[in-house]
Design an enzyme around this catalytic site. Sequence first.
Site, PDB file in Angstrom:
ATOM      1  N   SER A   1      -3.248   4.478  -2.413  1.00 15.39           N
ATOM      2  CA  SER A   1      -3.859   3.304  -3.024  1.00 15.39           C
ATOM      3  C   SER A   1      -2.886   2.138  -2.921  1.00 15.39           C
ATOM      4  O   SER A   1      -1.696   2.318  -2.624  1.00 15.39           O
ATOM      5  CB  SER A   1      -4.210   3.578  -4.489  1.00 15.39           C
ATOM      6  OG  SER A   1      -4.738   2.426  -5.112  1.00 15.39           O
TER       7      SER A   1
ATOM      8  N   HIS B   1       0.861  -1.184   0.000  1.00 16.51           N
ATOM      9  CA  HIS B   1       0.000   0.000   0.000  1.00 16.51           C
ATOM     10  C   HIS B   1       0.892   1.226   0.000  1.00 16.51           C
ATOM     11  O   HIS B   1       1.677   1.438   0.928  1.00 16.51           O
ATOM     12  CB  HIS B   1      -0.919   0.018   1.220  1.00 16.51           C
ATOM     13  CG  HIS B   1      -1.805   1.235   1.274  1.00 16.51           C
ATOM     14  ND1 HIS B   1      -3.055   1.263   0.696  1.00 16.51           N
ATOM     15  CD2 HIS B   1      -1.606   2.469   1.825  1.00 16.51           C
ATOM     16  CE1 HIS B   1      -3.593   2.455   0.888  1.00 16.51           C
ATOM     17  NE2 HIS B   1      -2.744   3.209   1.559  1.00 16.51           N
ATOM     18  N   CYS B   2       0.784   2.046  -1.028  1.00 14.20           N
ATOM     19  CA  CYS B   2       1.638   3.221  -1.180  1.00 14.20           C
ATOM     20  C   CYS B   2       0.878   4.450  -0.690  1.00 14.20           C
ATOM     21  O   CYS B   2      -0.167   4.808  -1.255  1.00 14.20           O
ATOM     22  CB  CYS B   2       2.059   3.403  -2.640  1.00 14.20           C
ATOM     23  SG  CYS B   2       3.166   4.808  -2.907  1.00 14.20           S
ATOM     24  N   VAL B   3       1.396   5.089   0.347  1.00 11.31           N
ATOM     25  CA  VAL B   3       0.725   6.268   0.882  1.00 11.31           C
ATOM     26  C   VAL B   3       0.849   7.455  -0.063  1.00 11.31           C
ATOM     27  O   VAL B   3       0.037   8.385  -0.014  1.00 11.31           O
ATOM     28  CB  VAL B   3       1.312   6.632   2.263  1.00 11.31           C
ATOM     29  CG1 VAL B   3       1.030   5.537   3.268  1.00 11.31           C
ATOM     30  CG2 VAL B   3       2.813   6.918   2.178  1.00 11.31           C
TER      31      VAL B   3
END
Length: 420
Positions: free
Chosen positions: A277, A271-273
């Site tokens: 997403s 999960h890439c902040v």
Amino acid sequence: MKKQHKKVLEPEETLCCCEYVDRHGGKSHVAACCCDCEDLDEACDRWLKREQQRPDSLSRLAATVTDRIRLPWLWGGARKLELSVVPPLVLLPVLLRLASLHFLLGMVVLTALPGLVLWYYYVTHRKKGRTLFFLSLALFSLLYTYYLFLTEMFPRGDVSPAQLGVVTLGVVLTLAALIHTKREPGHVRPQLADTHSTVTYHRTSLDREPTLNGHREIVTVASRAGSSEQTRAEQREIGGKSWCSVCKVVLPARAGHCRICGVCVLRLDHHCVWINSCVGQANHRSFLMTLLFFLLTSLYGVSLVLHSVCPGQNLPIALLYCPGVYNEYSSALCFTCAWYCSIVTGGILHLLVLQLINVSYNVTEREARIALREKTHHSILWGLIVNTGTYTRGFRDNWEEFLTMGNRPFSSTRPLTDLV
């Protein structure tokens, strides 16, 4: 104080641009944001009476305030404004212009800013909550530095229209790749065959899959014919699958449940902040393209800035020694932005290198973390390369699989305005 009951929205009733449905399901108006605040009244009454506040009074008050901060919208009523978007829009211009006043202020600001961002990331990561702060910071950093390039660098005459066009093209390609990345990571959809099969669940011990928080269970799908040979064959065929009790779906191999997004993603990487997403099967390639376009655009823009404000200096040396750059505020501002972009570019380069290494070894970031935790990995270069040895088939075949892995069809087309 007597509480007033709010009007409940009827199913056929439409909202005007300034109306909205609050978190209690009642119809409200933007102009009434300071009216009927029962949570605030109760907290003030308890404070005036010197009574102890309720444990959830502060959280309820914060939820009420954030729910009432709205922007008028022509379609569907007023839109909720996420407060986490605001700090980057205010702090980034102020801090960059403050750092341009003196080189000592620049050292303090450019040292403290990454530390504050990392601290906030640590806080939000521990709570497993979603925030638009990092996406807002990434987008505004790109657009604000491009704005300064147009207004401060281009009028100096050291940048040609062709070079400006290259920078503009890089910004447009970065935004286009980001929009494509934000479409959907590839959610796991319920399958009809799994729904109508006889399912036996065996809970996985938490020490083997601690990242799933007890929400993942091994599943065995038996044939409705009842044949033991067919059952064993199907068990071997779906041995890599598991069951998510949150999403109520059977997970294929390498799929995982994201506790931040609350969905299961095919070939979940992480999960890439920074994009708010997940990165999965459907958007992993466009995610790498976003990093690559941003990296190349930033490097080219920084080189143009340093050539202009530090003429005659070697580019790596110009970042460390550029005499007279603080004599003029415009040059100091451009130099400070070049330093800020260099710091961001360093982080992007680190992330891109790790992603390229993982793809070369056919390992996702999620699988690497689990392997490191369970000590079932093979480390190279002091842990920079983590090889689980499970899915790797050689450098060429790994990249061929990554570039040709199929995309799941989207359940719905998300509008371009739904970027966050």
